[in-house]
Design an enzyme around this catalytic site. Structure first.
Site, PDB file in Angstrom:
ATOM      1  N   ASP A 192       0.799  -1.234   0.000  1.00 20.50           N
ATOM      2  CA  ASP A 192       0.000   0.000   0.000  1.00 20.50           C
ATOM      3  C   ASP A 192       0.828   1.278   0.000  1.00 20.50           C
ATOM      4  O   ASP A 192       0.303   2.356   0.266  1.00 20.50           O
ATOM      5  CB  ASP A 192      -0.944   0.006   1.208  1.00 20.50           C
ATOM      6  CG  ASP A 192      -0.196   0.099   2.532  1.00 20.50           C
ATOM      7  OD1 ASP A 192       0.969  -0.338   2.586  1.00 20.50           O
ATOM      8  OD2 ASP A 192      -0.773   0.602   3.508  1.00 20.50           O
ATOM      9  N   GLU A 193       2.110   1.188  -0.321  1.00 25.98           N
ATOM     10  CA  GLU A 193       2.954   2.375  -0.248  1.00 25.98           C
ATOM     11  C   GLU A 193       4.121   2.248  -1.219  1.00 25.98           C
ATOM     12  O   GLU A 193       4.664   1.161  -1.414  1.00 25.98           O
ATOM     13  CB  GLU A 193       3.484   2.542   1.182  1.00 25.98           C
ATOM     14  CG  GLU A 193       4.186   3.834   1.442  1.00 25.98           C
ATOM     15  CD  GLU A 193       4.470   4.031   2.925  1.00 25.98           C
ATOM     16  OE1 GLU A 193       4.821   5.155   3.309  1.00 25.98           O
ATOM     17  OE2 GLU A 193       4.336   3.046   3.697  1.00 25.98           O
TER      18      GLU A 193
END
Length: 350
Positions: free
Chosen positions: A94-95
């Site tokens: 997610d990053e």
């Protein structure tokens, strides 16, 4: 991404929207992998024991993780990034860091690129993302947390050094609780305190991290965005329904962990030389033991044998064990691809 796992669950199940939610194990023995913003209001956060989270928020709803779904959404997001730049360095599902100095859209302003990417993510996935924009990786990371959720922030070259000076070092990306405590003992509690220490001092007391700390205290971070970065480790953990005191039973619990790690390695065509066992006791204290082999491990049995030998070094156990983990690192194979990079080392409930 904003509360990624929890947001995916709320997106896919309307009954969970607006309610305090934790993704993770059961309330009795698990660990919170992600918490919705409704749960964070009560002080619930990732890596918190589920029993603690439930005590802080009695109405907390637990749902089991669906990593296959999270990975699929992550790939959608990665595809959006690739519309703007090939220089993408994932940190987790997610990053990621993106270098948009020269971008595929020919856009001149990074803040506009970030806003457009966030809008595309919302359009394609129905999820919100936040962004940090700056002239180096450290400050971009720090900026990404300033206006969460569903926002973005900029730290300019003019403002970067001043921003760092005012920031508590315990909030620095890359400074964990143990390092922050060591810094505090040397009188280092803010970026300004850190800036006042010499390079020689930081190298003496923080080793190889010394030059990095010296640079970021001045708003300097020369690290490049590296899309070809190789994953450093592969691991799995299990929190037990009941604490374990018997060595043979504990060794038995290592077997599925070793097999899970090796399945991942086989799928990616990689191996590794360093086996690490993590032991978390009933009082939540923990210990790790590692061994580096002369050659990469050959199979799951090899991992299990090494892990078992490491576990034997802490037996008799000083107290009952609630969690065991097995990690393989010093990974080797020049052909490790993007899929390996996308997957962080999760705490996997078996």
């Amino acid at each position: 991404m904003d509360a990624f796992y929890a947001s995916v669950e709320q997106r896919d199940n309307p009954e969970l929207r607006g309610k305090p939610l934790a993704v993770g194990g059961s309330a009795a023995r698990g660990v919170v992998a992600a918490a919705s913003y409704e749960a964070r209001v009560f002080g619930v956060h990732s890596a918190m024991p589920s029993v603690t989270a439930k005590r802080k928020c009695p109405d907390l709803i637990f749902v089991p993780p669906r990593f296959d779904v999270y990975k699929a959404v992550s790939q959608q997001i990665r595809a959006i990034f690739a519309e703007y730049t090939p220089l993408i360095e994932p940190l987790s599902l997610d990053e990621a860091y993106l270098d948009v100095t020269e971008n595929l859209k020919g856009m001149a302003i990074a803040t506009e690129i970030a806003a457009e990417i966030r809008a595309r993510i919302a359009e394609v996935t129905g999820l919100n993302a936040s962004a940090g924009i700056s002239y180096n990786k450290f400050l971009a990371k720090m900026a990404s947390d300033l206006n969460k959720p569903n926002g973005q922030a900029v730290i300019t070259p003019k403002n970067g050094p001043g921003f760092v000076e005012a920031l508590p070092v315990k909030k620095f990306h890359g400074v964990g609780p143990a390092t922050a405590e060591r810094m505090r003992k040397y009188g280092i509690e803010t970026g300004l305190d850190l800036k006042q220490k010499s390079l020689a001092f930081l190298q003496e007391h923080f080793g190889k991290s010394g030059p990095y700390f010296y640079g970021i205290a001045r708003g300097i971070d020369e690290r490049l965005v590296r899309p070809d970065q190789i994953r450093k480790s592969a691991g799995a953990e299990d929190t037990f329904v009941e604490d374990i005191t018997d060595f043979d039973l504990a060794r038995l619990e290592l077997k599925p962990l070793a097999e899970k790690v090796w399945r991942y390695c086989e799928a990616q065509g990689i191996s590794g030389k360093t086996v690490t066992v993590k032991i978390k006791y009933s009082d939540f204290t923990q210990a790790t033991r590692s061994r580096t082999k002369a050659t990469p491990v050959a199979n799951a049995a090899d991992i299990l044998d090494t892990a078992s030998a490491l576990l034997a070094t802490v037996y008799p156990f000083k107290r009952a064990i609630r969690l065991l983990g097995v990690t393989l690192s010093s990974l080797t194979n020049a052909s490790v691809g993007d899929d390996a990079e996308q997957q962080p080392q999760f705490d996997l409930d078996l």
